[in-house]
Write an enzyme that holds these catalytic residues in place. Structure first.
Site, PDB file in Angstrom:
ATOM      1  N   GLU A  25       0.830  -1.203   0.000  1.00  8.93           N
ATOM      2  CA  GLU A  25       0.000   0.000   0.000  1.00  8.93           C
ATOM      3  C   GLU A  25       0.871   1.262   0.000  1.00  8.93           C
ATOM      4  O   GLU A  25       0.728   2.143   0.846  1.00  8.93           O
ATOM      5  CB  GLU A  25      -0.949   0.004   1.200  1.00  8.93           C
ATOM      6  CG  GLU A  25      -2.151   0.911   1.031  1.00  8.93           C
ATOM      7  CD  GLU A  25      -3.112   0.840   2.203  1.00  8.93           C
ATOM      8  OE1 GLU A  25      -4.159   1.493   2.140  1.00  8.93           O
ATOM      9  OE2 GLU A  25      -2.822   0.126   3.183  1.00  8.93           O
ATOM     10  N   TYR A 119      -0.408  -7.374  -1.298  1.00 10.67           N
ATOM     11  CA  TYR A 119      -1.381  -6.548  -0.574  1.00 10.67           C
ATOM     12  C   TYR A 119      -2.768  -7.061  -0.937  1.00 10.67           C
ATOM     13  O   TYR A 119      -3.306  -6.762  -1.994  1.00 10.67           O
ATOM     14  CB  TYR A 119      -1.213  -5.073  -0.959  1.00 10.67           C
ATOM     15  CG  TYR A 119      -2.253  -4.160  -0.361  1.00 10.67           C
ATOM     16  CD1 TYR A 119      -2.656  -4.277   0.964  1.00 10.67           C
ATOM     17  CD2 TYR A 119      -2.840  -3.153  -1.127  1.00 10.67           C
ATOM     18  CE1 TYR A 119      -3.609  -3.438   1.509  1.00 10.67           C
ATOM     19  CE2 TYR A 119      -3.784  -2.297  -0.597  1.00 10.67           C
ATOM     20  CZ  TYR A 119      -4.170  -2.444   0.721  1.00 10.67           C
ATOM     21  OH  TYR A 119      -5.119  -1.611   1.264  1.00 10.67           O
ATOM     22  N   ASP A 158       0.117  -7.745   3.728  1.00 10.77           N
ATOM     23  CA  ASP A 158      -1.113  -7.386   4.423  1.00 10.77           C
ATOM     24  C   ASP A 158      -2.224  -8.270   3.863  1.00 10.77           C
ATOM     25  O   ASP A 158      -2.682  -8.079   2.745  1.00 10.77           O
ATOM     26  CB  ASP A 158      -1.400  -5.904   4.178  1.00 10.77           C
ATOM     27  CG  ASP A 158      -2.672  -5.435   4.870  1.00 10.77           C
ATOM     28  OD1 ASP A 158      -3.375  -6.274   5.472  1.00 10.77           O
ATOM     29  OD2 ASP A 158      -2.959  -4.222   4.799  1.00 10.77           O
ATOM     30  N   ASN A 160      -5.246  -8.591   5.163  1.00  8.77           N
ATOM     31  CA  ASN A 160      -6.560  -7.988   5.388  1.00  8.77           C
ATOM     32  C   ASN A 160      -7.561  -9.007   5.930  1.00  8.77           C
ATOM     33  O   ASN A 160      -8.745  -8.984   5.561  1.00  8.77           O
ATOM     34  CB  ASN A 160      -7.088  -7.350   4.101  1.00  8.77           C
ATOM     35  CG  ASN A 160      -6.906  -5.838   4.092  1.00  8.77           C
ATOM     36  OD1 ASN A 160      -7.102  -5.182   5.110  1.00  8.77           O
ATOM     37  ND2 ASN A 160      -6.520  -5.294   2.961  1.00  8.77           N
ATOM     38  N   ASP A 294      -0.080   3.377  10.123  1.00  7.86           N
ATOM     39  CA  ASP A 294      -1.072   2.761  11.005  1.00  7.86           C
ATOM     40  C   ASP A 294      -0.860   1.250  11.113  1.00  7.86           C
ATOM     41  O   ASP A 294      -1.548   0.583  11.867  1.00  7.86           O
ATOM     42  CB  ASP A 294      -2.495   3.062  10.528  1.00  7.86           C
ATOM     43  CG  ASP A 294      -2.694   2.766   9.055  1.00  7.86           C
ATOM     44  OD1 ASP A 294      -1.730   2.307   8.402  1.00  7.86           O
ATOM     45  OD2 ASP A 294      -3.808   2.990   8.545  1.00  7.86           O
ATOM     46  N   HIS A 295       0.092   0.702  10.351  1.00 10.17           N
ATOM     47  CA  HIS A 295       0.523  -0.683  10.495  1.00 10.17           C
ATOM     48  C   HIS A 295       1.913  -0.698  11.121  1.00 10.17           C
ATOM     49  O   HIS A 295       2.729   0.187  10.863  1.00 10.17           O
ATOM     50  CB  HIS A 295       0.596  -1.390   9.134  1.00 10.17           C
ATOM     51  CG  HIS A 295      -0.726  -1.594   8.479  1.00 10.17           C
ATOM     52  ND1 HIS A 295      -1.287  -2.830   8.295  1.00 10.17           N
ATOM     53  CD2 HIS A 295      -1.603  -0.706   7.937  1.00 10.17           C
ATOM     54  CE1 HIS A 295      -2.449  -2.702   7.679  1.00 10.17           C
ATOM     55  NE2 HIS A 295      -2.659  -1.422   7.449  1.00 10.17           N
TER      56      HIS A 295
END
Length: 568
Positions: A25, A119, A158, A160, A294-295
């Site tokens: 990202e 991602y 990630d 998700n 934020d990760h």
């Protein structure tokens, strides 16, 4: 060797020690990638950008030299390379070109393993859920395809999706929000559970070394939701890496605020490895102390050397670096940043048009001094209409005979030419405007500067003569122009700051510390309004008045200004 996975790593130490770094990202177009980001010293970078939406998604992998992959490609389906050995199954309804259009995957094949930086899509809607599950199934098919070829696989990215309840800070509330009775009833969680060992081929390295650790969250949503008023801004939730924290849910009841707890701490970032790499496993963990996203990063450490047992019972040491270097990879890999035209000196820059090698020839044409010119010992007169002084030129009654260029040596031409001197742009600052720093210049320096100017306002002759001599050697200096512009902007900002009244910041009630100012960015009746919150990081529920975490202080800027005016 360390394999790194993170949404964004902004730390010099990270690039100093890691062997591979996988970023997800990156949200950047290729035209916006800077040289500093693309060409990190000691690393080769491989990028995949979104083609369907600019500034969306995107992944990158940095490989430390001298490690070198056998092959490099972008996309999970292999559609761009027309793979003859792999093709998504008919159960995947989404077209391969659409699956690869968002720049979600970079695949690097080494001798020891295949590294997949991915991602994964989220499931924000039913349409996206279908796309997400097709992407998940394609990842599994491609992974099993590599495994069936006898290759090991590492997936860093990630996903998700959360695997188990321990990976969610408030699983009961999460299940209630999704309207499910079992935590793994969501399709993405079911897929992940079947993909990971013991049911699947991949090992979750972080849970292998920390199977029961609580609060090992890799993602905390920083959105501040104001459901009734439509607010959306940011709060500092990553500072404490605490998943269960306050989200202000504001009801417009005069100046009253209603606070509701919200749980968003999750573990959705993984480093997964196939079981064939188990002898190389050393350690894996998250690094919650890293800021800038934020990760938080997830890393896996592998042994540099291991001992393997041969068929005859003898043992030998194997170095992992011997299996991570290759000279097979084509240097023209399209996803390698070093081969981008903008970073491989194939594109001309604006500064190249102001190169010092451009000069004016005797006949007025622009030549390049580095051009190939036949050598000759015939000298050229040093005085010419272009090279002689103005007084010498005007007094000369004999015109200077031009000579053929083929009869003139290179050294003579360089002496007889007058270098091209474009007009240098002047700063846009008004001539009489002074910078703030000028008021703090010692008076002795000002007098010394003034003494260099004669009484009639003209400069000394020696100064004028030196200027005339230097004009021939002067060229456009792009860096100097940029520096002058920056100084002009800085001077303007200093003056603006001098006359801008300083706004007072309120102190919170608990910590008695200056608050942090926020602005409502979302459209609505409060768009553009400013407010203040406690500057401490958000903490767990029930500790809003703790000295360590953020208290419940809130005030509009207009209300604070009104209170100040009333007290005067």
């Amino acid at each position: 060797m360390q394999c790194y996975a993170n949404n964004l790593v902004n730390d010099e130490q990270t690039f100093r020690f890691q062997k591979t770094i996988s970023l997800q990202e990156i949200k950047c177009r290729r035209t916006k990638i800077t040289r500093e980001f693309a060409l990190v010293p000691g690393y080769d970078a491989y990028f995949s950008f979104s083609r369907s939406k600019h500034g969306y998604s995107g992944v990158a992998v940095y490989v430390r030299l001298p490690l070198n992959p056998i092959s490099a490609e972008e996309g999970i389906t292999g559609h761009d390379l027309n793979h003859a050995t792999f093709e998504p199954s008919s159960s995947i309804e989404t077209h391969a070109m659409q699956l690869d259009a968002e720049g979600r995957c970079v695949i690097l094949e080494f001798d020891l393993f295949v590294l997949m930086c991915i991602y994964f899509p989220n499931d924000a809607s039913e349409e996206r859920r279908s796309f997400k599950m097709d992407y998940h199934r394609c990842v599994e098919e491609r992974t099993r395809h590599f495994l069936n070829q006898g290759k090991n696989v590492i997936i860093a990215g990630d996903v998700n999706a959360m695997h188990k309840e321990i990976d969610c800070c408030d699983p009961k509330k999460n299940m209630k929000e999704w309207g499910i009775t079992q935590f793994q009833d969501l399709p993405g969680r079911q897929w992940l559970d079947q993909f990971l060992a013991p049911k699947g081929p991949m090992i979750d390295l972080s849970r292998r070394y920390h199977p029961t650790r609580q609060g090992m969250f890799t993602y905390c949503s920083d959105d501040l939701f104001y459901f009734l008023q439509g607010w959306n801004t940011k709060i500092d939730a990553r500072a404490s890496n605490y998943g269960k924290y306050f989200v202000l849910n504001v009801a417009q009841l005069g100046s009253k605020l209603t606070l509701f707890p919200n749980s968003t701490g999750t573990r959705i970032d993984y480093v997964l490895a196939s079981q064939g790499l188990e002898p190389w496993f050393k350690y894996s963990d998250i690094q919650a102390e890293y800021r800038g996203s934020d990760h938080c990063p997830v890393y896996a450490d592998f042994y540099d050397t291991i001992e393997i047992t041969n068929a005859d019972g003898s043992t030998k040491k194997v170095d992992i670096r011997d299996h991570l270097t290759s000279d097979i990879l084509d240097d023209k890999s399209q996803i390698a940043a070093k081969n981008f035209d903008e970073f491989s000196n194939k594109q001309k820059k604006l500064s190249s048009f102001f190169s010092s090698k451009r000069s004016i020839d005797i006949d007025g044409s622009v030549q390049n001094q580095s051009a190939s010119i036949p050598q000759s010992n015939t000298p050229m007169p040093l005085e010419s209409p272009l090279t002689g002084n103005s007084s010498d030129t005007s007094s000369s009654s004999q015109p200077v005979k031009s000579k053929s260029i083929s009869n003139v040596s290179t050294s003579s031409i360089s002496q007889s030419r007058k270098k091209f001197k474009p007009t240098i742009a002047k700063p846009t600052t008004p001539p009489n405007q002074k910078a703030i720093s000028a008021f703090f210049t010692p008076s002795s320096a000002k007098k010394q500067s003034a003494s260099q100017v004669s009484n009639d306002g003209s400069e000394p002759a020696s100064s004028v003569q030196q200027t005339d001599e230097n004009e021939d050697e002067e060229f456009v200096d792009i860096e100097l122009l940029i520096k002058q512009h920056q100084q002009t902007v800085q001077a303007g900002n200093q003056w603006n700051a001098l006359f801008t009244p300083r706004r007072l910041i309120p102190n919170c009630n608990v910590h008695k510390e200056p608050c942090k100012e926020f602005v409502v960015n979302k459209k609505g009746p409060n768009h553009g309004r400013r407010f203040y919150l406690c500057s401490r990081p958000v903490g767990p529920q029930g500790e809003a008045d703790s000295m360590e975490y953020r208290c419940n202080y809130f005030i509009w800027q207009t209300e604070f200004d009104k209170k100040r005016s009333d007290t005067k």
